[in-house]
Scaffold this motif. Structure first.
Motif, mmCIF file in Angstrom:
data_model
loop_
_atom_site.group_PDB
_atom_site.id
_atom_site.type_symbol
_atom_site.label_atom_id
_atom_site.label_comp_id
_atom_site.label_asym_id
_atom_site.label_seq_id
_atom_site.Cartn_x
_atom_site.Cartn_y
_atom_site.Cartn_z
ATOM 1 N N GLY A 1 0.803 -1.175 -0.387
ATOM 2 C CA GLY A 1 -0.178 0.123 0.223
ATOM 3 C C GLY A 1 0.646 1.639 -0.209
ATOM 4 N N ASN A 2 1.730 1.697 -0.271
ATOM 5 C CA ASN A 2 3.243 2.357 -0.727
ATOM 6 C C ASN A 2 2.599 3.576 -1.929
ATOM 7 N N VAL A 3 2.674 2.764 -2.421
ATOM 8 C CA VAL A 3 2.304 3.447 -3.989
ATOM 9 C C VAL A 3 0.864 3.374 -4.257
ATOM 10 N N LEU A 4 0.473 5.183 -3.982
ATOM 11 C CA LEU A 4 -0.475 6.204 -4.169
ATOM 12 C C LEU A 4 -0.759 6.590 -5.511
ATOM 13 N N GLU A 5 -2.812 6.718 -6.179
ATOM 14 C CA GLU A 5 -2.400 6.823 -7.042
ATOM 15 C C GLU A 5 -2.500 8.921 -6.721
ATOM 16 N N PRO A 6 -1.833 9.464 -7.570
ATOM 17 C CA PRO A 6 -1.360 10.615 -7.189
ATOM 18 C C PRO A 6 -2.989 11.671 -6.843
ATOM 19 N N THR A 7 -3.764 12.037 -7.481
ATOM 20 C CA THR A 7 -5.013 13.170 -7.753
ATOM 21 C C THR A 7 -6.008 12.209 -6.085
ATOM 22 N N SER A 8 -5.907 11.183 -5.932
ATOM 23 C CA SER A 8 -7.177 10.694 -4.725
ATOM 24 C C SER A 8 -6.054 10.455 -3.323
ATOM 25 N N GLY A 9 -4.511 10.711 -3.572
ATOM 26 C CA GLY A 9 -3.225 10.170 -2.518
ATOM 27 C C GLY A 9 -3.726 9.223 -1.897
ATOM 28 N N LYS A 10 -4.773 7.678 -2.808
ATOM 29 C CA LYS A 10 -5.214 6.613 -1.978
ATOM 30 C C LYS A 10 -4.409 5.012 -2.589
ATOM 31 N N PRO A 11 -4.489 4.365 -2.500
ATOM 32 C CA PRO A 11 -3.711 2.752 -2.875
ATOM 33 C C PRO A 11 -4.961 2.378 -5.201
ATOM 34 N N TYR A 12 -4.322 2.032 -4.941
ATOM 35 C CA TYR A 12 -4.668 1.463 -6.666
ATOM 36 C C TYR A 12 -5.898 0.676 -5.669
ATOM 37 N N GLU A 13 -6.442 0.477 -6.784
ATOM 38 C CA GLU A 13 -7.540 -0.136 -6.635
ATOM 39 C C GLU A 13 -7.460 -1.884 -8.140
ATOM 40 N N CYS A 14 -7.165 -1.252 -9.217
ATOM 41 C CA CYS A 14 -6.536 -3.188 -9.634
ATOM 42 C C CYS A 14 -5.217 -1.915 -10.767
ATOM 43 N N VAL A 15 -4.547 -3.142 -10.513
ATOM 44 C CA VAL A 15 -2.920 -3.077 -10.717
ATOM 45 C C VAL A 15 -3.234 -4.303 -12.189
ATOM 46 N N ILE A 16 -3.101 -3.495 -13.459
ATOM 47 C CA ILE A 16 -2.519 -4.226 -14.667
ATOM 48 C C ILE A 16 -1.301 -4.983 -14.634
ATOM 49 N N ILE A 17 -0.693 -6.097 -14.879
ATOM 50 C CA ILE A 17 0.815 -6.856 -15.082
ATOM 51 C C ILE A 17 0.891 -7.025 -16.172
ATOM 52 N N ASP A 18 1.721 -5.807 -17.002
ATOM 53 C CA ASP A 18 1.820 -5.956 -18.659
ATOM 54 C C ASP A 18 3.097 -6.379 -19.240
ATOM 55 N N THR A 19 4.022 -6.632 -19.233
ATOM 56 C CA THR A 19 3.081 -8.249 -19.705
ATOM 57 C C THR A 19 3.912 -9.173 -18.892
ATOM 58 N N LEU A 20 3.157 -10.766 -18.145
ATOM 59 C CA LEU A 20 3.573 -10.963 -16.637
ATOM 60 C C LEU A 20 5.411 -12.343 -17.372
ATOM 61 N N ASP A 21 4.466 -12.224 -18.889
ATOM 62 C CA ASP A 21 6.045 -13.022 -19.800
ATOM 63 C C ASP A 21 6.841 -11.839 -19.677
ATOM 64 N N LYS A 22 7.274 -11.344 -19.604
ATOM 65 C CA LYS A 22 8.230 -10.004 -20.264
ATOM 66 C C LYS A 22 9.233 -9.695 -18.760
ATOM 67 N N ALA A 23 8.256 -10.500 -17.456
ATOM 68 C CA ALA A 23 8.819 -9.610 -16.538
ATOM 69 C C ALA A 23 9.269 -11.190 -16.078
ATOM 70 N N GLN A 24 8.465 -12.139 -16.194
ATOM 71 C CA GLN A 24 9.402 -13.846 -16.020
ATOM 72 C C GLN A 24 10.622 -13.530 -17.147
ATOM 73 N N GLU A 25 10.767 -13.181 -18.246
ATOM 74 C CA GLU A 25 12.089 -13.888 -18.930
ATOM 75 C C GLU A 25 13.099 -12.765 -18.336
ATOM 76 N N ARG A 26 12.733 -11.297 -17.715
ATOM 77 C CA ARG A 26 13.836 -10.613 -17.435
ATOM 78 C C ARG A 26 14.385 -10.629 -15.925
#
Length: 244
Positions: free
Chosen positions: A73-98
Motif C-alpha cells: 500500500g505504499n504506492v498511491l494514486e496521485p490525485t486521490s492519494g489513495k491506493p490503487y484498486e486495480c493493477v495490470i501487469i503488462d506483460t507477465l511473460d516479459k517480467a518472467q523473462e527478465r
C-alpha cells in the motif's frame, strides 16, 4: 463468490489485450487503475483511457521492489492519494523473462565445474512465479495479468496446447491461480445483420483441451464475448456492481 481477485488475459501480440484490461476503469469500484508496463508497449492505453496511470519498469530488481510496494500500500494514486484498486501487469511473460536472465547471472547458476546449473534457474523461476501469483492474487487490489500465448506439445501424447508464454512448468501451473482466464484474439465472424464476414475481437472463456483454461465463473460466463470490454465481462459475472 463476488468479484475476482485476479484475472489472466492472454493471446497473440497486438490484439488489444492491454487496452481491454485497462477498460476495467469503466467498472464501478475500479476508478484508480495502474498499469505496470514491463514491455514498454502500454502507450496506446493513454489514448483510450487517459485516466489510467502507467508506470514503466525496466529491470527485474525494479519490478520486484515495485510490486512489493504496491502490495504494502505504499504506492498511491496521485490525485486521490489513495491506493490503487486495480493493477495490470503488462506483460507477465516479459517480467518472467527478465527474472530468468537475473537468475542466470547469480552465483548459484554456475556449478563448481564452471558449467551452467540449469536446475537452479528453472527451480528458482518456478518458485518466483508461484510466489508472485499468490501474492498478487491475495493483494488488496484486483490484479489483471496480461500475457502472450505459446504452443506447447505434450511429450507423452504429442498433443499441442495453447498456453501462457511462460518458462518451465509455470505455463501449466500459473493459470490455476487467477479466478478468470480469457483467451484474447481477433477472429473472422459472420455479421448477423449483413451475413458478411468481418474481423472481430473476441475473449474466449470456453473450457477446452486445446488451450489452457481455468475460471470460477462457468455458471455465469462461458463461450466467447465479442468486442470484449471489462464492463461487458463484469456485467455477466458481478451484475450487482451496476445496480443503482
Amino acid at each position: 463468490m463476488g468479484s475476482p481477485r485476479s484475472i489472466l488475459l492472454y493471446g497473440p501480440p497486438k490484439r488489444g489485450k492491454s487496452t481491454c484490461a485497462a477498460s476495467i476503469v469503466e467498472v464501478p469500484g475500479y476508478e484508480r487503475v495502474l498499469v505496470v508496463d514491463v514491455e514498454g508497449g502500454a502507450a496506446a492505453i493513454s489514448q483510450w483511457y487517459p485516466e489510467v496511470d502507467i508506470q514503466e519498469i525496466r529491470t527485474a530488481e525494479q519490478f520486484d521492489f515495485y510490486i512489493e510496494q504496491l502490495i504494502d500500500g505504499n504506492v498511491l494514486e496521485p490525485t486521490s492519494g489513495k491506493p490503487y484498486e486495480c493493477v495490470i501487469i503488462d506483460t507477465l511473460d516479459k517480467a518472467q523473462e527478465r527474472k530468468l536472465e537475473w537468475f542466470d547471472k547469480q552465483p548459484e547458476a554456475t556449478a563448481k565445474s564452471g558449467e551452467k546449473n540449469t536446475l537452479y534457474k528453472w527451480g528458482a523461476i518456478k518458485a518466483w512465479t508461484t510466489k508472485l501469483a499468490d501474492a498478487l492474487h491475495m493483494a488488496p487490489f484486483l490484479t489483471i495479468f496480461v500475457a502472450h500465448v505459446m504452443e506447447h506439445e505434450n511429450e507423452k501424447t504429442g498433443k499441442v496446447k495453447q498456453t501462457v508464454a511462460l518458462g518451465g512448468s509455470s505455463k501449466e501451473t500459473f493459470p490455476a491461480t487467477p479466478d478468470l482466464v480469457g483467451y484474447f484474439d481477433i477472429e473472422r465472424m459472420k455479421n448477423e445483420d449483413t451475413k458478411t464476414m468481418e474481423s472481430v475481437r473476441t475473449m474466449d472463456f470456453s473450457v477446452t483441451d486445446k488451450r489452457v483454461t481455468g475460471q470460477r465463473y462457468a455458471s455465469k460466463l462461458d463461450g466467447k464475448v465479442g468486442d470484449p470490454t471489462m464492463e461487458k465481462i463484469y456485467r455477466k459475472i458481478v451484475p450487482e456492481l451496476f445496480e443503482d
